[in-house]
Motif scaffolding. Structure first.
Motif, PDB file in Angstrom:
ATOM      1  N   LEU A 125       0.747  -1.191   0.182  1.00 46.69           N
ATOM      2  CA  LEU A 125       0.273   0.014   0.095  1.00 46.69           C
ATOM      3  C   LEU A 125       0.105   1.241   0.049  1.00 46.69           C
ATOM      4  O   LEU A 125       0.805   2.060  -0.854  1.00 46.69           O
ATOM      5  N   GLN A 126       1.671   1.362   0.719  1.00 47.69           N
ATOM      6  CA  GLN A 126       2.590   2.368   0.749  1.00 47.69           C
ATOM      7  C   GLN A 126       3.549   2.729  -0.491  1.00 47.69           C
ATOM      8  O   GLN A 126       3.862   4.186  -0.735  1.00 47.69           O
ATOM      9  N   THR A 176      -5.150 -11.742  -3.245  1.00 49.81           N
ATOM     10  CA  THR A 176      -3.748 -11.128  -2.919  1.00 49.81           C
ATOM     11  C   THR A 176      -4.728 -10.111  -3.269  1.00 49.81           C
ATOM     12  O   THR A 176      -4.609  -8.613  -1.614  1.00 49.81           O
ATOM     13  N   VAL A 177      -5.569  -9.333  -3.933  1.00 49.42           N
ATOM     14  CA  VAL A 177      -6.153  -8.508  -3.835  1.00 49.42           C
ATOM     15  C   VAL A 177      -6.771  -7.201  -2.915  1.00 49.42           C
ATOM     16  O   VAL A 177      -7.448  -6.823  -2.174  1.00 49.42           O
ATOM     17  N   LEU A 178      -7.900  -8.903  -2.490  1.00 50.86           N
ATOM     18  CA  LEU A 178      -8.940  -8.759  -2.073  1.00 50.86           C
ATOM     19  C   LEU A 178      -8.673  -8.104  -0.467  1.00 50.86           C
ATOM     20  O   LEU A 178      -8.619  -8.145   0.711  1.00 50.86           O
ATOM     21  N   LYS A 179      -6.886  -9.646  -0.188  1.00 54.36           N
ATOM     22  CA  LYS A 179      -6.291  -9.114   1.408  1.00 54.36           C
ATOM     23  C   LYS A 179      -6.190  -7.641   1.353  1.00 54.36           C
ATOM     24  O   LYS A 179      -5.764  -6.645   2.694  1.00 54.36           O
ATOM     25  N   ASN A 180      -5.301  -6.630   0.003  1.00 57.09           N
ATOM     26  CA  ASN A 180      -4.952  -5.586   0.097  1.00 57.09           C
ATOM     27  C   ASN A 180      -5.825  -4.713   0.825  1.00 57.09           C
ATOM     28  O   ASN A 180      -5.755  -3.775   1.437  1.00 57.09           O
ATOM     29  N   LEU A 181      -7.541  -5.295  -0.419  1.00 54.59           N
ATOM     30  CA  LEU A 181      -8.097  -4.130   0.025  1.00 54.59           C
ATOM     31  C   LEU A 181      -8.738  -4.517   1.143  1.00 54.59           C
ATOM     32  O   LEU A 181      -9.060  -2.920   1.629  1.00 54.59           O
ATOM     33  N   SER A 196      -9.335  -1.145   3.794  1.00 54.71           N
ATOM     34  CA  SER A 196     -10.290  -0.809   4.845  1.00 54.71           C
ATOM     35  C   SER A 196     -10.416  -0.785   5.891  1.00 54.71           C
ATOM     36  O   SER A 196     -10.901   0.125   6.871  1.00 54.71           O
ATOM     37  N   ALA A 197      -9.741  -1.334   7.070  1.00 58.04           N
ATOM     38  CA  ALA A 197      -9.059  -1.502   8.317  1.00 58.04           C
ATOM     39  C   ALA A 197      -7.938  -0.771   8.767  1.00 58.04           C
ATOM     40  O   ALA A 197      -8.566   0.403   9.544  1.00 58.04           O
ATOM     41  N   ASN A 248     -15.693   4.988   4.288  1.00 58.97           N
ATOM     42  CA  ASN A 248     -14.408   4.090   3.927  1.00 58.97           C
ATOM     43  C   ASN A 248     -14.094   3.619   2.471  1.00 58.97           C
ATOM     44  O   ASN A 248     -15.799   3.041   2.512  1.00 58.97           O
ATOM     45  N   LEU A 249     -14.154   4.481   1.578  1.00 59.24           N
ATOM     46  CA  LEU A 249     -14.296   4.355   0.105  1.00 59.24           C
ATOM     47  C   LEU A 249     -13.829   2.735  -0.373  1.00 59.24           C
ATOM     48  O   LEU A 249     -15.068   2.568  -1.204  1.00 59.24           O
ATOM     49  N   VAL A 250     -14.255   2.167  -0.384  1.00 54.02           N
ATOM     50  CA  VAL A 250     -13.025   0.536   0.115  1.00 54.02           C
ATOM     51  C   VAL A 250     -14.381   0.051  -0.248  1.00 54.02           C
ATOM     52  O   VAL A 250     -14.312  -0.199  -0.904  1.00 54.02           O
TER      53      VAL A 250
END
Length: 268
Positions: A68-69, A101-106, A110-111, A129-131
């Motif tokens: 993310l960073q 993997t993308v679902l885990k990133n999102l 969100s968290a 929360n825009l996610v």
């Protein structure tokens, strides 16, 4: 004087231009946001410093936070964050990794946003929360991979070299159904050979549980060198070392698409 740190020059230039064009808007964010949380990268960093270290899966989460960073999201101002920013992140990641993997990133993003709005005083900047507003990639089908005929024999033949711990770990995983993290964190003080079970005080779901030992599991444990101190781990193998040895053994055995976690299916 107003300063801010960014992961790359492009993000820094975008931020400086926004400050110069809309100084009032920027100052509003500065006053509202706790600890100078101006960009999404700011709350990602704070989450990594304060929240992630408290989790059992902090190693994997730290890696996902770095993803993310390093993305364009890091330089986006909280006051200007829109769904299309997250949509672009989703599409960029889908070109590199799987939907799972993308679902885990999102989910992690969100968290991070939820913590920012509920605990760090950002509810006036991040009003929602825009996610949750963007569509998610379809979750992958649950894996049902099992060892096929002859694969276990070939895998065990490839285990002894170069890591002598891989063979007992593989067999013990099949006999007990324990997860990789549970195997590598098991200590001798929680091994009860006389009562034929091992105790897991802290499992993935947060509960403790006892795992019964089969005759082969007892034999495996009895044959391992035992440390003097009870708090010593039974299998002195690092996560990355096991990962590397597993990959090498599967390659030498000519086995594809088999994960260590799939051994739990065999145990079941």
């Amino acid at each position: 004087e107003t300063t801010q740190t960014f992961p790359n020059k492009a993000s820094a230039l975008q931020w400086s231009q926004r400050v110069e064009c809309e100084p009032e808007k920027f100052l509003t964010v500065q006053v509202t946001a706790d600890h100078q949380l101006v960009t999404l990268g700011d709350i990602i960093r704070r989450y990594g410093n304060e929240v992630t270290p408290t989790k059992k899966g902090r190693g994997k989460e730290s890696y996902r936070l770095r993803v993310l960073q390093r993305s364009h999201l890091s330089g986006v101002s909280l006051s200007e964050l829109k769904p299309h920013h997250i949509t672009k992140f989703r599409e960029d990641r889908l070109r590199e990794v799987s939907a799972g993997t993308v679902l885990k990133n999102l989910g992690l993003l969100s968290a991070v946003i939820n913590i920012g709005t509920t605990e760090w005083g950002l509810e006036n900047v991040l009003r929602s929360n825009l996610v949750s507003m963007i569509s998610k990639p379809r979750a992958p089908r649950a894996r049902d991979r099992r060892l096929e005929a002859g694969e276990l024999e070939r895998l065990l033949e490839a285990c002894p070299s170069p890591n002598p711990w891989l063979r007992p770990v593989v067999l013990f995983a099949i006999e007990t159904g324990m997860r990789r993290g549970e195997l590598l964190s098991l200590t001798w003080e929680n091994v009860h050979l006389d009562k034929r079970y091992v105790h897991l005080p802290d499992t993935k779901n947060g509960d403790s549980r006892d795992v019964p030992l089969s005759p082969l599991a007892l034999e495996l444990l009895g044959g391992l060198p035992r440390n003097i101190r009870g708090d010593q781990v039974v299998i002195p193998l690092h996560y990355e070392a096991l990962k590397s040895a597993w990959r090498r053994a599967c390659s030498e055995a000519g086995i594809s698409d088999l994960r260590f976690h799939d051994l739990r299916h065999e145990a079941t």
